[in-house]
Design a protein around this motif. Structure first.
Motif, PDB file in Angstrom:
ATOM      1  N   LYS A 109     -14.804  -9.387   2.579  1.00 45.38           N
ATOM      2  CA  LYS A 109     -13.646  -8.827   3.299  1.00 45.38           C
ATOM      3  C   LYS A 109     -13.770  -9.046   4.805  1.00 45.38           C
ATOM      4  O   LYS A 109     -12.788  -9.351   5.485  1.00 45.38           O
ATOM      5  CB  LYS A 109     -13.528  -7.341   2.982  1.00 45.38           C
TER       6      LYS A 109
ATOM      7  N   VAL B 101      -3.436   0.595   1.592  1.00 45.91           N
ATOM      8  CA  VAL B 101      -2.127  -0.067   1.575  1.00 45.91           C
ATOM      9  C   VAL B 101      -1.937  -0.754   0.220  1.00 45.91           C
ATOM     10  O   VAL B 101      -2.841  -1.449  -0.247  1.00 45.91           O
ATOM     11  CB  VAL B 101      -2.060  -1.135   2.694  1.00 45.91           C
ATOM     12  N   ALA B 102      -0.782  -0.561  -0.375  1.00 44.54           N
ATOM     13  CA  ALA B 102      -0.509  -1.249  -1.652  1.00 44.54           C
ATOM     14  C   ALA B 102      -0.457  -2.746  -1.398  1.00 44.54           C
ATOM     15  O   ALA B 102       0.221  -3.200  -0.476  1.00 44.54           O
ATOM     16  CB  ALA B 102       0.817  -0.767  -2.225  1.00 44.54           C
TER      17      ALA B 102
ATOM     18  N   ALA C  32      -5.908   3.119   5.859  1.00 47.02           N
ATOM     19  CA  ALA C  32      -4.907   3.329   4.800  1.00 47.02           C
ATOM     20  C   ALA C  32      -5.229   2.508   3.561  1.00 47.02           C
ATOM     21  O   ALA C  32      -5.748   1.398   3.647  1.00 47.02           O
ATOM     22  CB  ALA C  32      -3.520   2.951   5.329  1.00 47.02           C
TER      23      ALA C  32
ATOM     24  N   ASP D 247      -0.533  -8.216   4.966  1.00 45.19           N
ATOM     25  CA  ASP D 247      -1.844  -7.613   5.198  1.00 45.19           C
ATOM     26  C   ASP D 247      -1.916  -7.200   6.669  1.00 45.19           C
ATOM     27  O   ASP D 247      -2.002  -8.052   7.558  1.00 45.19           O
ATOM     28  CB  ASP D 247      -2.961  -8.599   4.837  1.00 45.19           C
TER      29      ASP D 247
ATOM     30  N   LYS E  82     -10.685 -11.202   6.140  1.00 44.88           N
ATOM     31  CA  LYS E  82      -9.725 -10.492   6.997  1.00 44.88           C
ATOM     32  C   LYS E  82      -9.930 -10.834   8.472  1.00 44.88           C
ATOM     33  O   LYS E  82      -9.064 -10.551   9.300  1.00 44.88           O
ATOM     34  CB  LYS E  82      -9.869  -8.984   6.833  1.00 44.88           C
TER      35      LYS E  82
ATOM     36  N   PHE F 277     -11.529  -1.015   6.150  1.00 39.69           N
ATOM     37  CA  PHE F 277     -12.231  -0.301   5.086  1.00 39.69           C
ATOM     38  C   PHE F 277     -12.219  -1.134   3.828  1.00 39.69           C
ATOM     39  O   PHE F 277     -11.292  -1.908   3.588  1.00 39.69           O
ATOM     40  CB  PHE F 277     -11.575   1.060   4.828  1.00 39.69           C
TER      41      PHE F 277
ATOM     42  N   LEU G 271      -4.232  -5.393   8.409  1.00 38.80           N
ATOM     43  CA  LEU G 271      -5.526  -5.604   9.062  1.00 38.80           C
ATOM     44  C   LEU G 271      -5.727  -7.077   9.419  1.00 38.80           C
ATOM     45  O   LEU G 271      -6.103  -7.408  10.553  1.00 38.80           O
ATOM     46  CB  LEU G 271      -6.642  -5.115   8.133  1.00 38.80           C
TER      47      LEU G 271
HETATM   48  O1  C5P Z   1      -7.734  -6.058   0.692  1.00 37.56           O
HETATM   49  P1  C5P Z   1      -8.073  -4.622   0.659  1.00 37.56           P
HETATM   50  O2  C5P Z   1      -6.892  -3.735   0.347  1.00 37.56           O
HETATM   51  O3  C5P Z   1      -9.235  -4.284  -0.187  1.00 37.56           O
HETATM   52  O4  C5P Z   1      -8.530  -4.297   2.157  1.00 37.56           O
HETATM   53  C1  C5P Z   1      -8.762  -3.032   2.621  1.00 37.56           C
HETATM   54  C2  C5P Z   1      -8.606  -2.984   4.111  1.00 37.56           C
HETATM   55  O5  C5P Z   1      -7.493  -3.729   4.550  1.00 37.56           O
HETATM   56  C3  C5P Z   1      -8.347  -1.567   4.608  1.00 37.56           C
HETATM   57  O6  C5P Z   1      -8.845  -1.458   5.919  1.00 37.56           O
HETATM   58  C4  C5P Z   1      -6.838  -1.504   4.576  1.00 37.56           C
HETATM   59  O7  C5P Z   1      -6.340  -0.486   5.450  1.00 37.56           O
HETATM   60  C5  C5P Z   1      -6.445  -2.885   5.018  1.00 37.56           C
HETATM   61  N1  C5P Z   1      -5.212  -3.400   4.459  1.00 37.56           N
HETATM   62  C6  C5P Z   1      -4.121  -3.624   5.270  1.00 37.56           C
HETATM   63  N2  C5P Z   1      -2.963  -4.141   4.755  1.00 37.56           N
HETATM   64  C7  C5P Z   1      -2.872  -4.443   3.455  1.00 37.56           C
HETATM   65  C8  C5P Z   1      -3.967  -4.236   2.593  1.00 37.56           C
HETATM   66  C9  C5P Z   1      -5.112  -3.703   3.130  1.00 37.56           C
HETATM   67  O8  C5P Z   1      -4.212  -3.330   6.459  1.00 37.56           O
HETATM   68  N3  C5P Z   1      -1.742  -4.951   2.978  1.00 37.56           N
END
Ligand code: C5P
Length: 409
Positions: free
Chosen positions: A337, A277-278, A275, A306, A341, A323, A308
């Motif tokens: 990342k 995600v915003a 996704a 976050d 993460k 992703f 992930l």
């Molecule tokens: O930090 P960024 O948005 O670039 O990271 C992308 C990855 O982190 C993707 O796998 C996305 O689904 C996940 N993500 C998440 N929760 C968030 C922001 C991103 O799981 N709030």
């Protein structure tokens, strides 16, 4: 009904009376979700017209090996590359002989020689021709090469005889084609996948969102389901229909997505965050629509959880795949990342105008602690299967077991 959504099926029609059943087969393949192109032999065109097959497939039919028009657009090599699977139905004795001996004498045999896609054949011929030692030998050769032989069925034949040689029923052929995509590599495992954008409400009628179509996440969810896993697809708002064989949980905002994932995570073996995600949401979401009185309007944003990173930090948590959508410095940002993460694997792609978001093809850079590799540009459905193959391999290594035994519970 078998699901063939997002699958490109090349239907080869060779010369035999059973060719009259091909239009129905095309229709059923399309009903199962497949995109179908038809290649027919010159003899097949004696039994059924190319126009009929063009009408039911919605695509021009391919028949000449050295057709000038075809060569400039969809030549035999392009057709061979395009196919996710080649189904030859009916497969005549002559075609099977050509296939067994590597002939490239017409379009159909040449495409079969040039493709890396799996091949399924549905033999159909007079029962004596089927029983002939020459045909038996050819069939044995083809089986040894992992070509799926579906049928023939036994019964009354168009020639007035009774015996084995009738083309297999369409539903059996559909099942054989669907089986080609069913790998079982994640059987017994639960996989949670997030897909699509999130919508962060500013007021009851406006939101902050992004261009994610959900196509990549849905294609990955489908490939994971075909690998035999129990799939939960946590999806932001998209225009896509829920794929077969999985549970879809619909969410709107990042916080809803976070909660839906956390509700599922305890017995999850693999988490794939696709996704978009915003990262931020408006700090206030009033009950009333904001009126346009002020010359300037400030919307304060606060950080979203976050998902992930939270999943990756869970003690004894699942294997995590994230992703990274970047407009520049792909590898560097992806590596950052991976570390920030705490994910096990990052799939990085370039986004921008006509790249990544909303388009039908994509390329990926895969990165984990042991190195990187590239999955070259291809259609998202095929790329998804290639990525899932890599995830299965790495997950098995990660858990130090055969993927089928890797379930933690
Ligand atoms: O930090 P960024 O948005 O670039 O990271 C992308 C990855 O982190 C993707 O796998 C996305 O689904 C996940 N993500 C998440 N929760 C968030 C922001 C991103 O799981 N709030």
């Amino acid at each position: 009904m078998s699901s063939l959504s997002n699958k490109s099926v090349l239907l080869g029609v060779s010369g035999g009376i059973a060719a009259y059943k091909s239009p129905d087969l095309v229709r059923r393949l399309r009903e199962a979700g497949a995109e179908v192109r038809v290649a027919m032999s010159a003899n097949a065109a004696q039994f059924i017209t190319p126009l009929t097959l063009q009408a039911v497939s919605g695509r021009p039919v391919h028949h000449a090996l050295l057709d000038q028009a075809a060569e400039s657009g969809m030549g035999h090599i392009e057709l061979a590359r395009w196919a996710d699977v080649v189904l030859v139905a009916p497969a005549s004795a002559n075609f099977l002989s050509g296939l067994a001996h590597g002939a490239a004498s017409d379009l159909l045999t040449t495409v079969c020689l040039a493709t890396t896609a799996p091949i399924v054949v549905a033999p159909a011929m007079n029962q004596q021709m089927w029983s002939n030692t020459a045909t038996r030998d050819n069939i044995q050769l083809l089986s040894r090469r992992d070509i799926t032989i579906c049928g023939p069925a036994t019964g009354d034949q168009a020639c007035g005889e009774t015996g084995p040689g009738r083309m297999q029923d369409p539903h059996e052929l559909l099942a054989a084609v669907a089986a080609v995509f069913t790998t079982g590599g994640l059987a017994g495992n639960k996989v949670v996948i997030t897909a699509g954008p999130t919508w962060e409400a500013i007021d009851p009628v406006r939101a902050i969102t992004n261009h994610s179509s959900g196509k990549m996440g849905y294609a990955i969810a489908q490939a994971v389901a075909e690998s035999g896993a129990e799939v939960v697809l946590v999806s932001g708002p998209t225009a896509l229909a829920a794929p077969h064989g999985m549970r879809r949980v619909d969410v709107v905002s990042a916080r809803e997505m976070y909660q839906a994932v956390m509700d599922e995570i305890d017995d999850t073996d693999v988490f794939i965050g696709v996704a978009a995600v915003a990262d931020y949401r408006p700090s206030r979401n009033g009950l009333q629509k904001i009126k346009k009185h002020a010359e300037r309007l400030t919307v304060e944003l606060v950080k979203n959880p976050d998902i992930l990173a939270t999943v990756a930090a869970l003690p004894n948590g699942p294997y995590t795949v994230g992703f990274s959508a970047e407009t520049e410095a792909l590898e560097q940002h992806a590596r950052e990342k991976l570390m920030s993460k705490g994910a096990d694997l990052i799939a990085a792609n370039e986004v921008g105008f006509n790249k990544g978001f909303g388009v039908d093809d994509n390329a990926l850079l895969l990165l984990d602690r042991s190195g990187s590799m590239t999955l070259p540009r291809m259609r998202k459905s095929r790329l998804a299967r290639a990525l899932v193959d890599e995830i299965i391999r790495r997950y098995a290594e990660h858990s130090g077991q055969d993927p089928r035994q890797a379930h933690r519970h």
